[in-house]
Design a protein around this motif. Structure first.
Motif, PDB file in Angstrom:
ATOM      1  N   ALA A 166      10.702   4.732  13.969  1.00  0.00           N
ATOM      2  CA  ALA A 166      11.869   3.979  14.591  1.00  0.00           C
ATOM      3  C   ALA A 166      12.684   3.298  13.485  1.00  0.00           C
ATOM      4  CB  ALA A 166      11.365   3.256  15.634  1.00  0.00           C
ATOM      5  N   GLU A 167      14.203   3.382  13.869  1.00  0.00           N
ATOM      6  CA  GLU A 167      15.098   2.730  13.081  1.00  0.00           C
ATOM      7  C   GLU A 167      14.662   1.212  12.979  1.00  0.00           C
ATOM      8  OE1 GLU A 167      18.015   3.508  10.938  1.00  0.00           O
ATOM      9  OE2 GLU A 167      17.375   5.108  12.483  1.00  0.00           O
ATOM     10  N   GLY A 168      14.759   0.490  11.903  1.00  0.00           N
ATOM     11  CA  GLY A 168      14.530  -0.852  11.719  1.00  0.00           C
ATOM     12  C   GLY A 168      13.134  -1.120  11.457  1.00  0.00           C
ATOM     13  N   THR A 169      12.182  -0.043  11.444  1.00  0.00           N
ATOM     14  CA  THR A 169      10.977  -0.434  10.835  1.00  0.00           C
ATOM     15  C   THR A 169      10.531  -0.349   9.417  1.00  0.00           C
ATOM     16  OG1 THR A 169      10.187   2.080  11.253  1.00  0.00           O
ATOM     17  CG2 THR A 169      10.013   0.646  13.033  1.00  0.00           C
ATOM     18  N   ILE A 170       9.739  -0.802   8.917  1.00  0.00           N
ATOM     19  CA  ILE A 170       9.547  -0.751   7.585  1.00  0.00           C
ATOM     20  C   ILE A 170       9.134   0.691   7.046  1.00  0.00           C
ATOM     21  CG2 ILE A 170       7.706  -1.397   5.556  1.00  0.00           C
ATOM     22  CD1 ILE A 170       7.096  -3.934   7.399  1.00  0.00           C
ATOM     23  N   ARG A 171       8.557   1.497   7.783  1.00  0.00           N
ATOM     24  CA  ARG A 171       8.411   2.962   7.234  1.00  0.00           C
ATOM     25  C   ARG A 171       9.773   3.662   7.143  1.00  0.00           C
ATOM     26  NH1 ARG A 171       2.621   3.009   9.676  1.00  0.00           N
ATOM     27  NH2 ARG A 171       1.338   2.749   7.909  1.00  0.00           N
ATOM     28  N   LYS A 172      10.434   3.371   8.207  1.00  0.00           N
ATOM     29  CA  LYS A 172      11.726   4.113   8.332  1.00  0.00           C
ATOM     30  C   LYS A 172      12.588   3.670   7.160  1.00  0.00           C
ATOM     31  CE  LYS A 172      15.281   5.981  10.153  1.00  0.00           C
ATOM     32  NZ  LYS A 172      15.365   7.537  10.579  1.00  0.00           N
ATOM     33  N   LYS A 173      12.666   2.257   6.685  1.00  0.00           N
ATOM     34  CA  LYS A 173      13.383   1.716   5.590  1.00  0.00           C
ATOM     35  C   LYS A 173      13.015   2.014   4.182  1.00  0.00           C
ATOM     36  CE  LYS A 173      13.826  -2.555   7.419  1.00  0.00           C
ATOM     37  NZ  LYS A 173      14.076  -3.975   7.453  1.00  0.00           N
ATOM     38  N   PHE A 174      11.373   2.112   4.098  1.00  0.00           N
ATOM     39  CA  PHE A 174      11.235   2.025   2.668  1.00  0.00           C
ATOM     40  C   PHE A 174      10.169   3.236   2.483  1.00  0.00           C
ATOM     41  CE2 PHE A 174      11.439  -2.546   3.475  1.00  0.00           C
ATOM     42  CZ  PHE A 174      12.532  -2.850   2.638  1.00  0.00           C
ATOM     43  N   ALA A 175       9.338   3.714   3.380  1.00  0.00           N
ATOM     44  CA  ALA A 175       8.342   4.781   2.914  1.00  0.00           C
ATOM     45  C   ALA A 175       9.072   6.363   2.625  1.00  0.00           C
ATOM     46  CB  ALA A 175       7.623   5.306   4.207  1.00  0.00           C
ATOM     47  N   LEU A 176       8.208   6.790   1.640  1.00  0.00           N
ATOM     48  CA  LEU A 176       8.752   8.012   0.951  1.00  0.00           C
ATOM     49  C   LEU A 176       8.338   9.425   1.524  1.00  0.00           C
ATOM     50  CD1 LEU A 176       8.143   6.647  -2.920  1.00  0.00           C
ATOM     51  CD2 LEU A 176      10.378   6.643  -1.433  1.00  0.00           C
ATOM     52  N   SER A 177       7.113   9.168   2.282  1.00  0.00           N
ATOM     53  CA  SER A 177       6.326  10.390   2.627  1.00  0.00           C
ATOM     54  C   SER A 177       5.390   9.853   3.494  1.00  0.00           C
ATOM     55  CB  SER A 177       5.799  11.326   1.591  1.00  0.00           C
ATOM     56  OG  SER A 177       4.978  10.611   0.939  1.00  0.00           O
ATOM     57  N   VAL A 178       4.582  10.830   4.264  1.00  0.00           N
ATOM     58  CA  VAL A 178       3.362  10.421   5.205  1.00  0.00           C
ATOM     59  C   VAL A 178       2.260   9.891   4.307  1.00  0.00           C
ATOM     60  CG1 VAL A 178       2.277  12.681   5.117  1.00  0.00           C
ATOM     61  CG2 VAL A 178       2.028  11.230   7.127  1.00  0.00           C
ATOM     62  N   GLY A 179       2.177  10.105   2.855  1.00  0.00           N
ATOM     63  CA  GLY A 179       1.153   9.708   2.192  1.00  0.00           C
ATOM     64  C   GLY A 179       1.647   8.360   1.664  1.00  0.00           C
ATOM     65  N   GLU A 180       2.893   8.475   0.914  1.00  0.00           N
ATOM     66  CA  GLU A 180       3.561   7.191   0.354  1.00  0.00           C
ATOM     67  C   GLU A 180       4.296   6.451   1.357  1.00  0.00           C
ATOM     68  OE1 GLU A 180       3.850   7.995  -4.398  1.00  0.00           O
ATOM     69  OE2 GLU A 180       5.303   9.173  -3.308  1.00  0.00           O
ATOM     70  N   ASN A 181       3.558   5.840   2.494  1.00  0.00           N
ATOM     71  CA  ASN A 181       4.229   5.334   3.562  1.00  0.00           C
ATOM     72  C   ASN A 181       4.220   3.476   3.391  1.00  0.00           C
ATOM     73  OD1 ASN A 181       1.631   4.979   4.120  1.00  0.00           O
ATOM     74  ND2 ASN A 181       1.675   5.756   6.236  1.00  0.00           N
ATOM     75  N   SER A 182       4.079   3.157   2.410  1.00  0.00           N
ATOM     76  CA  SER A 182       4.322   1.660   1.941  1.00  0.00           C
ATOM     77  C   SER A 182       3.389   0.824   2.492  1.00  0.00           C
ATOM     78  CB  SER A 182       5.996   1.415   2.350  1.00  0.00           C
ATOM     79  OG  SER A 182       6.680   2.132   1.707  1.00  0.00           O
ATOM     80  N   VAL A 183       2.896   0.993   3.717  1.00  0.00           N
ATOM     81  CA  VAL A 183       2.163  -0.150   4.090  1.00  0.00           C
ATOM     82  C   VAL A 183       0.763   0.465   5.147  1.00  0.00           C
ATOM     83  CG1 VAL A 183       3.615  -2.058   4.597  1.00  0.00           C
ATOM     84  CG2 VAL A 183       3.741  -0.239   6.296  1.00  0.00           C
ATOM     85  N   HIS A 184      -0.084  -0.131   5.206  1.00  0.00           N
ATOM     86  CA  HIS A 184      -1.102   0.224   6.106  1.00  0.00           C
ATOM     87  C   HIS A 184      -1.590  -0.878   7.013  1.00  0.00           C
ATOM     88  CE1 HIS A 184      -5.217   1.355   7.468  1.00  0.00           C
ATOM     89  NE2 HIS A 184      -5.358  -0.194   7.518  1.00  0.00           N
ATOM     90  N   GLY A 185      -1.915  -0.599   8.271  1.00  0.00           N
ATOM     91  CA  GLY A 185      -2.295  -1.860   9.137  1.00  0.00           C
ATOM     92  C   GLY A 185      -3.367  -1.387  10.127  1.00  0.00           C
ATOM     93  N   SER A 186      -4.186  -2.320  10.379  1.00  0.00           N
ATOM     94  CA  SER A 186      -5.360  -1.784  11.124  1.00  0.00           C
ATOM     95  C   SER A 186      -5.085  -1.367  12.765  1.00  0.00           C
ATOM     96  CB  SER A 186      -6.450  -3.302  11.530  1.00  0.00           C
ATOM     97  OG  SER A 186      -6.674  -3.528  10.346  1.00  0.00           O
ATOM     98  N   ASP A 187      -5.803  -0.434  13.449  1.00  0.00           N
ATOM     99  CA  ASP A 187      -5.486   0.175  14.501  1.00  0.00           C
ATOM    100  C   ASP A 187      -5.969  -0.545  15.543  1.00  0.00           C
ATOM    101  OD1 ASP A 187      -8.206   1.020  14.041  1.00  0.00           O
ATOM    102  OD2 ASP A 187      -7.486   3.209  14.276  1.00  0.00           O
TER     103      ASP A 187
END
Ligand code: CMP
Length: 139
Positions: free
Chosen positions: A98-119
């Motif tokens: 979604a717009e405004g999220t860290i991955r929308k702003k910064f991630a390069l691809s599904v692998g290089e996706n900038s951050v990990h978080g527990s589920d």
């Protein structure tokens, strides 16, 4: 309830000097950084951390990526921390984030996706214990 979750700022983000920008998003969302360290993950650590993905075709690539440059491992604390963290990160695939999220702003691809978080809170406790001693977490 006040929860803790485990977070990783991944190599693609540390390489682009985005640690502070990502931490600002967490803090603005009310997540407190109660533990944090920059490490070069070993292959053994990455393999153990991602053991649930062992059979996936991208496992080898994932382990290689996570050990390719420094990461910042963190414990975040706050009201509904697991869900809040996932909300500000956005979808795993940046094309779906979604717009405004860290991955929308910064991630390069599904692998290089900038951050990990527990589920889940359960997995957060397991993941935190893989990288932090109790004494290193200061709430
Ligand atoms: P993460 O939350 O760290 O947990 C598993 C990771 O696997 C995920 O983020 C993605 O970065 C990565 N991943 C998922 N799907 C793929 C894929 N198709 N190719 C490469 N990496 C992937």
């Amino acid at each position: 309830a006040i929860e803790r979750t485990f977070s990783i700022i991944k190599p693609d983000a540390t390489k682009r000097n985005l640690t502070g920008a990502i931490n600002a998003v967490f803090e603005e969302a009310g997540l407190r950084i109660v533990a944090q360290k920059r490490i070069l993950m070993t292959t053994a650590q990455a393999q153990e951390f991602y053991a649930v993905h062992k059979e996936r075709p991208f496992y080898g690539e994932l382990v290689e990526f996570m050990t390719s440059a420094p990461v910042v491992v963190q414990v975040l604390e706050g009201e509904n921390a697991v869900a809040k963290h996932r909300e500000v990160m956005g979808a795993t695939n940046p094309a779906e984030a979604a717009e405004g999220t860290i991955r929308k702003k910064f991630a390069l691809s599904v692998g290089e996706n900038s951050v990990h978080g527990s589920d889940s809170a359960e997995n957060a406790a397991i993941e935190i214990a893989q990288f932090f001693a109790g004494m290193e977490i200061v709430g």
